[in-house]
Design a protein around this motif. Sequence first.
Motif, short mmCIF file in Angstrom:
data_model
loop_
_atom_site.label_atom_id
_atom_site.label_comp_id
_atom_site.label_asym_id
_atom_site.label_seq_id
_atom_site.Cartn_x
_atom_site.Cartn_y
_atom_site.Cartn_z
N VAL A 156 -30.98 40.91 20.12
CA VAL A 156 -31.16 41.44 18.77
C VAL A 156 -30.25 42.65 18.58
CG1 VAL A 156 -33.58 40.71 18.73
CG2 VAL A 156 -33.02 43.04 19.43
N ARG A 157 -29.84 42.88 17.34
CA ARG A 157 -29.11 44.11 17.05
C ARG A 157 -30.01 45.30 17.33
NH1 ARG A 157 -25.78 44.76 11.69
NH2 ARG A 157 -25.27 46.66 12.87
N VAL A 158 -29.42 46.38 17.83
CA VAL A 158 -30.18 47.56 18.20
C VAL A 158 -30.99 48.08 17.02
CG1 VAL A 158 -29.95 49.98 18.89
CG2 VAL A 158 -28.64 48.20 20.08
N MET A 159 -30.41 47.98 15.80
CA MET A 159 -31.10 48.50 14.63
C MET A 159 -32.11 47.51 14.04
SD MET A 159 -29.51 46.36 12.40
CE MET A 159 -29.85 47.08 10.80
N ASN A 160 -32.24 46.33 14.63
CA ASN A 160 -33.09 45.28 14.06
C ASN A 160 -34.51 45.39 14.63
OD1 ASN A 160 -34.19 42.97 13.01
ND2 ASN A 160 -32.44 41.68 13.48
N ILE A 161 -35.27 46.33 14.10
CA ILE A 161 -36.59 46.63 14.63
C ILE A 161 -37.53 45.43 14.51
CG2 ILE A 161 -38.62 48.11 14.36
CD1 ILE A 161 -36.71 50.28 13.30
N GLY A 162 -37.47 44.73 13.39
CA GLY A 162 -38.38 43.61 13.17
C GLY A 162 -38.17 42.49 14.18
N SER A 163 -36.91 42.15 14.44
CA SER A 163 -36.64 41.07 15.39
C SER A 163 -37.00 41.47 16.81
CB SER A 163 -35.16 40.69 15.32
OG SER A 163 -34.94 39.48 16.01
N ARG A 164 -36.79 42.72 17.14
CA ARG A 164 -37.21 43.21 18.46
C ARG A 164 -38.72 43.05 18.61
NH1 ARG A 164 -36.29 48.37 17.90
NH2 ARG A 164 -34.09 48.22 18.47
N ARG A 165 -39.44 43.35 17.56
CA ARG A 165 -40.90 43.25 17.60
C ARG A 165 -41.34 41.80 17.81
NH1 ARG A 165 -45.45 44.72 19.47
NH2 ARG A 165 -47.23 44.58 18.06
N VAL A 166 -40.65 40.85 17.20
CA VAL A 166 -40.98 39.44 17.40
C VAL A 166 -40.86 39.08 18.87
CG1 VAL A 166 -40.20 37.08 16.98
CG2 VAL A 166 -40.42 38.67 15.08
N LEU A 167 -39.75 39.45 19.49
CA LEU A 167 -39.56 39.13 20.91
C LEU A 167 -40.63 39.80 21.77
CD1 LEU A 167 -35.68 39.33 21.33
CD2 LEU A 167 -37.10 37.31 20.99
N GLN A 168 -40.95 41.04 21.46
CA GLN A 168 -41.97 41.73 22.24
C GLN A 168 -43.33 41.06 22.10
OE1 GLN A 168 -41.38 45.62 20.54
NE2 GLN A 168 -40.06 46.29 22.23
N LYS A 169 -43.66 40.61 20.89
CA LYS A 169 -44.92 39.90 20.68
C LYS A 169 -44.97 38.60 21.49
CE LYS A 169 -46.33 41.25 16.02
NZ LYS A 169 -46.58 40.67 14.67
N CYS A 170 -43.81 38.00 21.69
CA CYS A 170 -43.74 36.74 22.44
C CYS A 170 -43.67 36.96 23.95
CB CYS A 170 -42.54 35.93 21.97
SG CYS A 170 -42.69 35.30 20.28
N GLY A 171 -43.74 38.21 24.40
CA GLY A 171 -43.77 38.50 25.81
C GLY A 171 -42.43 38.78 26.46
N PHE A 172 -41.36 38.84 25.67
CA PHE A 172 -40.03 39.13 26.23
C PHE A 172 -39.98 40.56 26.74
CE2 PHE A 172 -39.20 35.37 23.89
CZ PHE A 172 -37.97 34.85 24.27
N GLN A 173 -39.25 40.74 27.83
CA GLN A 173 -39.07 42.05 28.44
C GLN A 173 -37.62 42.52 28.30
OE1 GLN A 173 -41.82 43.72 29.80
NE2 GLN A 173 -42.86 41.97 28.84
N PHE A 174 -37.46 43.80 28.02
CA PHE A 174 -36.12 44.38 27.84
C PHE A 174 -35.31 44.28 29.13
CE2 PHE A 174 -33.32 48.13 28.08
CZ PHE A 174 -32.53 47.90 26.95
N GLN A 175 -34.05 43.85 29.00
CA GLN A 175 -33.16 43.70 30.15
C GLN A 175 -31.97 44.65 30.12
OE1 GLN A 175 -33.93 41.25 32.67
NE2 GLN A 175 -35.82 41.28 31.46
N GLY A 176 -31.47 44.98 28.94
CA GLY A 176 -30.31 45.85 28.87
C GLY A 176 -29.66 45.80 27.49
N THR A 177 -28.52 46.46 27.36
CA THR A 177 -27.79 46.51 26.10
C THR A 177 -26.38 45.98 26.30
OG1 THR A 177 -27.05 48.78 26.53
CG2 THR A 177 -29.11 48.51 25.31
N GLY A 178 -25.74 45.68 25.20
CA GLY A 178 -24.37 45.18 25.25
C GLY A 178 -23.80 45.08 23.85
N MET A 179 -22.72 44.31 23.71
CA MET A 179 -22.06 44.11 22.43
C MET A 179 -21.96 42.63 22.13
SD MET A 179 -21.43 47.25 21.51
CE MET A 179 -20.27 47.08 20.15
N ALA A 180 -22.04 42.28 20.85
CA ALA A 180 -21.92 40.88 20.43
C ALA A 180 -21.14 40.84 19.12
CB ALA A 180 -23.30 40.25 20.24
N PRO A 181 -20.44 39.73 18.86
CA PRO A 181 -19.67 39.64 17.62
C PRO A 181 -20.55 39.43 16.40
CG PRO A 181 -19.57 37.57 18.81
CD PRO A 181 -20.29 38.53 19.70
#
Length: 211
Positions: A156-181
């Motif tokens: 998810v984009r760093v600023m995309n709070i809503g999408s991050r919340r979806v992943l967290q609700k689904c049990g996803f765990q943070f792994q790291g940061t990076g860049m994407a096109p």
Amino acid sequence: MQSQLLKESLDQAILPSEARPLPQELLSPMLVSERLMLRAPEAQDINAIAHLANNINVASKVSRMPHPYTTKDAENFVARVASGAMGKCVYAVTRNDTRELIGCCGLQSQESGNGLEIGYWLGEPHWNRGLATEAAQTLIDFGFRHFDIDFIDGRVRVMNIGSRRVLQKCGFQFQGTGMAPSLALGGMVAVEWFRLDRKTWGSLRHWGGTR
């Protein structure tokens, strides 16, 4: 593609990274949840896809979605999915009650490791209703039940709070940061990488109270 192909605040999309395609034999059987039906995109969806996707608030969160997004873009998308050219498990997300198309989601294989990556987006009128979480959970269940994989990733984009919340609700765990096109923004954007492993999914698969 970017299962997607999954937000309860301002945004409803995540950004799967570039990856090799899934085998052509991977199809998209219909998936049904409490409020949603996930099915293969069809020609009749073209106008709805173009209408919802032609929104910078959506396109800026989806790695390979152009902006503006035209009817021709939607026609090409549906045709590529139908031909298998996208090499992914791609779904149109629709409402059970109205059959209205509200977004798209999908799974794709990774460059390395025994896992898949989820991507999704929903049109802005359908944000903040728990629908992205429901679509994501439905697709995640399908992925783990039908494929011999160890994990599913999401970005998810760093600023995309809503999408991050979806992943967290689904049990996803943070792994790291990076860049994407970002095709819509014409450059690279900062993203966060999350992972859900099979063991964690097994303990959460009934998704009690997570929407």
